[in-house]
Design a protein around this motif. Structure first.
Motif, mmCIF file in Angstrom:
data_model
loop_
_atom_site.group_PDB
_atom_site.id
_atom_site.type_symbol
_atom_site.label_atom_id
_atom_site.label_comp_id
_atom_site.label_asym_id
_atom_site.label_seq_id
_atom_site.Cartn_x
_atom_site.Cartn_y
_atom_site.Cartn_z
ATOM 1 N N GLY A 12 18.009 12.826 -8.769
ATOM 2 C CA GLY A 12 17.011 12.397 -7.795
ATOM 3 C C GLY A 12 16.886 10.893 -7.705
ATOM 4 N N GLY A 13 16.507 10.420 -6.525
ATOM 5 C CA GLY A 13 16.291 8.994 -6.317
ATOM 6 C C GLY A 13 14.827 8.625 -6.435
ATOM 7 N N SER A 14 14.520 7.387 -6.085
ATOM 8 C CA SER A 14 13.140 6.891 -6.079
ATOM 9 C C SER A 14 12.798 6.429 -4.675
ATOM 10 C CB SER A 14 12.978 5.753 -7.088
ATOM 11 O OG SER A 14 13.276 6.197 -8.401
ATOM 12 N N GLN A 15 11.532 6.643 -4.276
ATOM 13 C CA GLN A 15 11.148 6.421 -2.883
ATOM 14 C C GLN A 15 9.734 5.861 -2.765
ATOM 15 O OE1 GLN A 15 12.006 10.557 -3.198
ATOM 16 N NE2 GLN A 15 12.366 10.615 -0.986
ATOM 17 N N ILE A 16 9.517 5.160 -1.673
ATOM 18 C CA ILE A 16 8.177 4.761 -1.255
ATOM 19 C C ILE A 16 7.840 5.543 0.000
ATOM 20 C CG2 ILE A 16 6.665 2.884 -0.490
ATOM 21 C CD1 ILE A 16 8.673 0.945 -1.837
ATOM 22 N N MET A 17 6.729 6.255 -0.015
ATOM 23 C CA MET A 17 6.261 6.956 1.182
ATOM 24 C C MET A 17 5.324 6.029 1.950
ATOM 25 S SD MET A 17 4.043 10.505 1.544
ATOM 26 C CE MET A 17 2.504 9.742 0.987
ATOM 27 N N TYR A 18 5.663 5.778 3.219
ATOM 28 C CA TYR A 18 4.829 4.945 4.076
ATOM 29 C C TYR A 18 4.093 5.754 5.144
ATOM 30 C CZ TYR A 18 7.116 0.748 2.202
ATOM 31 O OH TYR A 18 7.576 -0.245 1.377
ATOM 32 N N GLY A 58 0.772 -1.237 0.000
ATOM 33 C CA GLY A 58 0.000 0.000 0.000
ATOM 34 C C GLY A 58 0.797 1.277 0.000
ATOM 35 N N GLY A 59 2.137 1.188 0.014
ATOM 36 C CA GLY A 59 2.956 2.389 -0.028
ATOM 37 C C GLY A 59 2.849 3.099 -1.368
ATOM 38 N N LEU A 60 3.123 4.393 -1.356
ATOM 39 C CA LEU A 60 3.117 5.195 -2.586
ATOM 40 C C LEU A 60 4.549 5.267 -3.105
ATOM 41 C CD1 LEU A 60 1.719 6.971 -4.675
ATOM 42 C CD2 LEU A 60 1.957 8.907 -3.096
ATOM 43 N N HIS A 61 4.784 4.601 -4.236
ATOM 44 C CA HIS A 61 6.119 4.493 -4.813
ATOM 45 C C HIS A 61 6.207 5.417 -6.021
ATOM 46 C CE1 HIS A 61 9.374 1.763 -6.859
ATOM 47 N NE2 HIS A 61 9.924 2.772 -6.193
ATOM 48 N N VAL A 62 7.143 6.349 -5.983
ATOM 49 C CA VAL A 62 7.364 7.254 -7.108
ATOM 50 C C VAL A 62 8.776 7.025 -7.634
ATOM 51 C CG1 VAL A 62 7.480 9.637 -7.882
ATOM 52 C CG2 VAL A 62 5.707 8.944 -6.255
ATOM 53 N N ILE A 63 8.838 6.611 -8.885
ATOM 54 C CA ILE A 63 10.107 6.347 -9.558
ATOM 55 C C ILE A 63 10.451 7.559 -10.405
ATOM 56 C CG2 ILE A 63 11.303 4.863 -11.217
ATOM 57 C CD1 ILE A 63 9.275 2.650 -10.419
ATOM 58 N N LYS A 64 11.634 8.095 -10.195
ATOM 59 C CA LYS A 64 12.064 9.267 -10.958
ATOM 60 C C LYS A 64 13.193 8.885 -11.905
ATOM 61 C CE LYS A 64 13.567 14.078 -10.579
ATOM 62 N NZ LYS A 64 13.975 15.181 -9.702
ATOM 63 N N SER A 65 13.057 9.273 -13.158
ATOM 64 C CA SER A 65 14.105 9.022 -14.147
ATOM 65 C C SER A 65 15.323 9.884 -13.860
ATOM 66 C CB SER A 65 13.577 9.318 -15.552
ATOM 67 O OG SER A 65 14.633 9.263 -16.497
ATOM 68 N N LYS A 66 16.504 9.317 -14.059
ATOM 69 C CA LYS A 66 17.733 10.089 -13.961
ATOM 70 C C LYS A 66 18.173 10.597 -15.340
ATOM 71 C CE LYS A 66 19.573 7.730 -9.852
ATOM 72 N NZ LYS A 66 19.761 8.879 -8.950
ATOM 73 N N LEU A 67 17.380 10.283 -16.343
ATOM 74 C CA LEU A 67 17.741 10.660 -17.708
ATOM 75 C C LEU A 67 16.720 11.595 -18.344
ATOM 76 C CD1 LEU A 67 19.631 10.194 -20.167
ATOM 77 C CD2 LEU A 67 18.182 8.238 -20.771
ATOM 78 N N ASN A 68 15.431 11.311 -18.159
ATOM 79 C CA ASN A 68 14.373 12.048 -18.847
ATOM 80 C C ASN A 68 13.658 13.075 -17.983
ATOM 81 O OD1 ASN A 68 14.672 10.562 -21.320
ATOM 82 N ND2 ASN A 68 13.658 8.837 -20.306
#
Length: 286
Positions: free
Chosen positions: A232-238, A91-101
C-alpha cells in the motif's frame, strides 16, 4: 472572499434565478462533498474511529434522502507502527502506511452514512458522478488495490462504485458513462484526480458490504481484502464528491468540466492546496 447573506422568510417566484450554494460544484443532486480546504469542511484534528466528517452538501442530501443523518464517518483499524495519520499544513488528511509493519486489515477509510447507503440501494438504477482529489505521497506497489468501493461482498460483480488506486474500475463495469484519472500512483507521487460516472449499478447489488468513499493504503473497512499487505501507498485526502445525475439532470461532461476547473485552481500557485507540507512517509514509517 465574498460574503453570503441569507434572507429568512423570503420566497423567489422566478425559477430561472441562479441558486447560490456552498460550493461551485454543488447541484440539486449532490449527495456528499467532503473538502479539507473548505470553510465548512476543515478538520480540527485527526479523526478517530467513528468520527463524523462534515458533509458540505448536507442540506441538499438531507432533502434528497429524507434524513438528517448524512455525514460520512471514519473507520480505522491499525497499530501505531503500521499507520500514522496527520493533518497537513493545508488541512488535508494524510495517512502514512508502513510497507513493513502493516498487517492484514490495516485500514483507514471514509464511509458513507447509512441513510445515503439506503438511498443508493433504493435508487441503483440512477446515474451517478463520483470524484476524488488526493495527493499520493508514497507510491503503491500494485495498481489493483481499492481506492473507493460501494459494493456487495462479491465486489467485482455487484457494485455501484469500484475504483482501483490507478483510477480504473475494480470490476467489469457494464454501465460506465465516463472515467478519467490524472496520475498512476504506482508510477509517481503528486496531486491526483479520479473521476467516474455510471448509468446504474453493475449486477444485482442487493446490499452493500463495502461502503468506502476513500480507502487509504489499499484495504477497505470491510477488512477482507488484504492484497495491499506490504504494497500500500500513502495518501492525502483533499476532496470527495458524489452526485445523483438523475436528480440533478447534469451529464458526466457537465460535472467533470466544473470539477476539472476547481482542481486546477486548487493546486495552482495561490490555490488552497498548492505547496502543501506534510511528513515524509519514507522517514516516518518504513
Amino acid at each position: 472572499m465574498g460574503n453570503q447573506i441569507t434572507l429568512s422568510d423570503v420566497t423567489f417566484s422566478d425559477t430561472s434565478l441562479p441558486v447560490l450554494r456552498d460550493d461551485p460544484l454543488l447541484s440539486s443532486g449532490s449527495l456528499i462533498l467532503v473538502d479539507a480546504g473548505h470553510s465548512k469542511g476543515r478538520l480540527l484534528n485527526v479523526p478517530s474511529n467513528g468520527a463524523l466528517i462534515n458533509n458540505i452538501a448536507g442540506s441538499i442530501a438531507a432533502e434528497i434522502v429524507g434524513s438528517a443523518s448524512i455525514s460520512p464517518d471514519i473507520a480505522t483499524g491499525f497499530t501505531s507502527n503500521a499507520m500514522i495519520a496527520e493533518l497537513t499544513a493545508k488541512g488535508g488528511l494524510h495517512v502514512i502506511k508502513s510497507k513493513l509493519n502493516d498487517i492484514n486489515n490495516t485500514r483507514f477509510t471514509l464511509r458513507i452514512p447509512a441513510a445515503i447507503k439506503a438511498y443508493l440501494l433504493a435508487n441503483k438504477s440512477h446515474s451517478f458522478y463520483f470524484s476524488i482529489w488526493q495527493q499520493v505521497t508514497r507510491k503503491f506497489d500494485a495498481a489493483d488495490m481499492p481506492l473507493a468501493v460501494l459494493a456487495e461482498s462479491a465486489y467485482t460483480n455487484d457494485f455501484l462504485i469500484n475504483i482501483q488506486v490507478n483510477g480504473n474500475p475494480g470490476g467489469a463495469s457494464t454501465n460506465l458513462l465516463g472515467k478519467a484519472s490524472s496520475l498512476d500512483p504506482t508510477a509517481m507521487t503528486g496531486p491526483a484526480k479520479h473521476q467516474l460516472a455510471i448509468s446504474k449499478a453493475t449486477g444485482a447489488l442487493a446490499n452493500m458490504a463495502y461502503t468506502d468513499l476513500f480507502v487509504f493504503g489499499g484495504c477497505p473497512s470491510a477488512g477482507v481484502m488484504n492484497s495491499a499487505l506490504h504494497k500500500g501507498g500513502s495518501q492525502i485526502m483533499y476532496r470527495v464528491y458524489l452526485e445523483d445525475l438523475t436528480v440533478s439532470g447534469r451529464t458526466y461532461a457537465d460535472v467533470k468540466t466544473l470539477d476539472d476547473g476547481l482542481f486546477l485552481a486548487a493546486f495552482a500557485p495561490g490555490g488552497k492546496f498548492y505547496g502543501d507540507a506534510y511528513s515524509d512517509p519514507v522517514v516516518t514509517l518504513a
